[in-house]
Design an enzyme around this catalytic site. Structure first.
Site, PDB file in Angstrom:
ATOM      1  N   HIS A 263       0.849  -1.188   0.000  1.00 25.21           N
ATOM      2  CA  HIS A 263       0.000   0.000   0.000  1.00 25.21           C
ATOM      3  C   HIS A 263       0.884   1.238   0.000  1.00 25.21           C
ATOM      4  O   HIS A 263       1.972   1.236   0.588  1.00 25.21           O
ATOM      5  CB  HIS A 263      -0.920   0.011   1.228  1.00 25.21           C
ATOM      6  N   GLU A 318      -7.708  -4.512  -0.612  1.00 24.81           N
ATOM      7  CA  GLU A 318      -8.227  -5.081  -1.850  1.00 24.81           C
ATOM      8  C   GLU A 318      -8.369  -6.600  -1.787  1.00 24.81           C
ATOM      9  O   GLU A 318      -9.256  -7.176  -2.421  1.00 24.81           O
ATOM     10  CB  GLU A 318      -7.309  -4.682  -3.011  1.00 24.81           C
TER      11      GLU A 318
END
Length: 378
Positions: A263, A318
């Site tokens: 991320h 995700e």
């Protein structure tokens, strides 16, 4: 040509020291809405850790985000009723518009339908924006399947009605709870690309609907909102447990990114991943898929730790987003629209906050192009 070989004029020279491509670490706004602590792996929404909000309804979190920003304060029950009425209003807009979405990708179809919401329209725009997305997203999904849209039920909560409009029948309570948790989890996340886009547009006083449509356009980009679907593509490609390590090893050897890991902000595990993992593991009918995904996750984390010991890459939102949305029945090409259904909460709150600030967002740029030989008339 660079500024080294082409010095900046004195008036622009002070800007050079402050240039930050990508705006990394630049504070562009003050907000009471959310804070992302990437080092500690915390997401704080209006003074609450995300984990503490995960059991609350989407309507409750909307009330938290809109508090003191919306023109009229509303409690959770009032928000639920207002959303129900607004979904009905949004559904009435569909008949002449929905055929125009044929041939468009789902997120582009959503962009088209949201454009029917006029900034000059009366009523609480923040409520209508949040209510319209599940109505439009469900109708787009059904039209792509050759089915008619399903009218909303004003008496249901947002998550329950979203699934009912999607499938044409009431959803299992466990699925409603899982979707509700997802909408809460992605409701706001600091000054991400789409939220910043919304605030920039709002600062021009263009209107709330224009602002959130711009935000959706930013969300559409694969570096922002388009990654959950490829997580499922990766799981499908691996296929079975015996292929997990060989497949991941080969993917890393080719320099490919493992979807659902790493991320831009978090340097430890994304807290949203754990919240959604809890939501999806409660769905008994998705048990086999979840166990396989957990095995992939464990092997991927081990391999990433071996290959990149100095660059922590942990599971991000995700990975389990894909599993939650698949389990409750969304097609993977519609995942960005469902993301927008949750993030619309944050977008509208940020627009309201920016409108209260009343200041145009107008940063400077650093000019590195050629300069004229001399000024006219010099």
């Amino acid at each position: 040509m660079t500024s080294r070989s082409n010095p900046l004029p004195p008036a622009l020279a002070p800007l050079a020291a402050h240039a930050a491509p990508g705006l990394d670490d630049v504070i562009a706004a003050e907000t009471v809405l959310s804070h992302v602590d990437g080092a500690a792996g915390r997401l704080i929404v209006r003074g609450h850790d995300l984990e503490a909000l995960a059991s609350r309804s989407f309507e409750s979190v909307l009330g938290l985000l809109w508090r003191d920003l919306a023109p009229e304060p509303m409690e959770e029950a009032e928000i639920r009723s207002a959303l129900g009425r607004a979904r009905t209003h949004a559904f009435a807009l569909l008949p002449p518009l929905l055929p125009a979405t044929d041939g468009l990708a789902p997120v582009e179809a959503l962009r088209l339908l949201l454009s029917a919401l006029a900034d000059a329209e009366e009523g609480p725009h923040h409520v209508l924006a949040v209510a319209a997305v599940p109505v439009f997203a469900a109708a787009i999904h059904r039209r792509r399947a050759g089915e008619d849209p399903v009218a909303p039920d004003m008496d249901l909560g947002q998550a329950a009605d979203f699934l009912r409009m999607l499938h044409g029948s009431p959803a299992a309570e466990s699925h409603v709870r899982a979707l509700d948790t997802y909408l809460v989890t992605v409701a706001d996340h600091g000054l991400n690309a789409s939220t910043f886009t919304a605030r920039v547009i709002a600062s021009t006083k263009a209107g709330l609907f224009s602002s959130v449509i711009g935000a959706l356009c930013a969300l559409k980009g694969p570096l922002h909102g388009g990654a959950p679907g490829p997580v499922l593509d990766m799981l499908d490609a691996i296929g079975e447990e015996g292929r997990i390590r060989p497949w991941l090893t080969e993917a890393l050897a080719r320099g490919e990114r493992l979807m659902g890991f790493g991320h831009r902000i978090y340097r430890v595990r994304d807290p949203r991943a754990d919240v959604l993992k809890g939501a999806v593991t409660g769905l008994r009918d998705a048990g086999g898929r979840i166990r396989f995904a957990e095995a992939v996750e464990a092997e991927a984390l081990a391999l990433l730790a071996e290959r990149k010991p100095l660059r922590p890459l942990e599971t991000n939102v995700e990975f389990y987003t894909a599993l939650v949305l698949e389990a409750v029945g969304f097609a993977r090409e519609s995942f960005t629209n469902v993301f927008a259904a949750g993030r619309m909460a944050g977008w509208t709150a940020h627009v309201l906050e920016q409108e209260k600030a009343g200041r145009l967002i107008r940063p400077q740029s650093r000019y590195v192009g050629p300069m004229p030989a001399s000024r006219p008339g010099a």
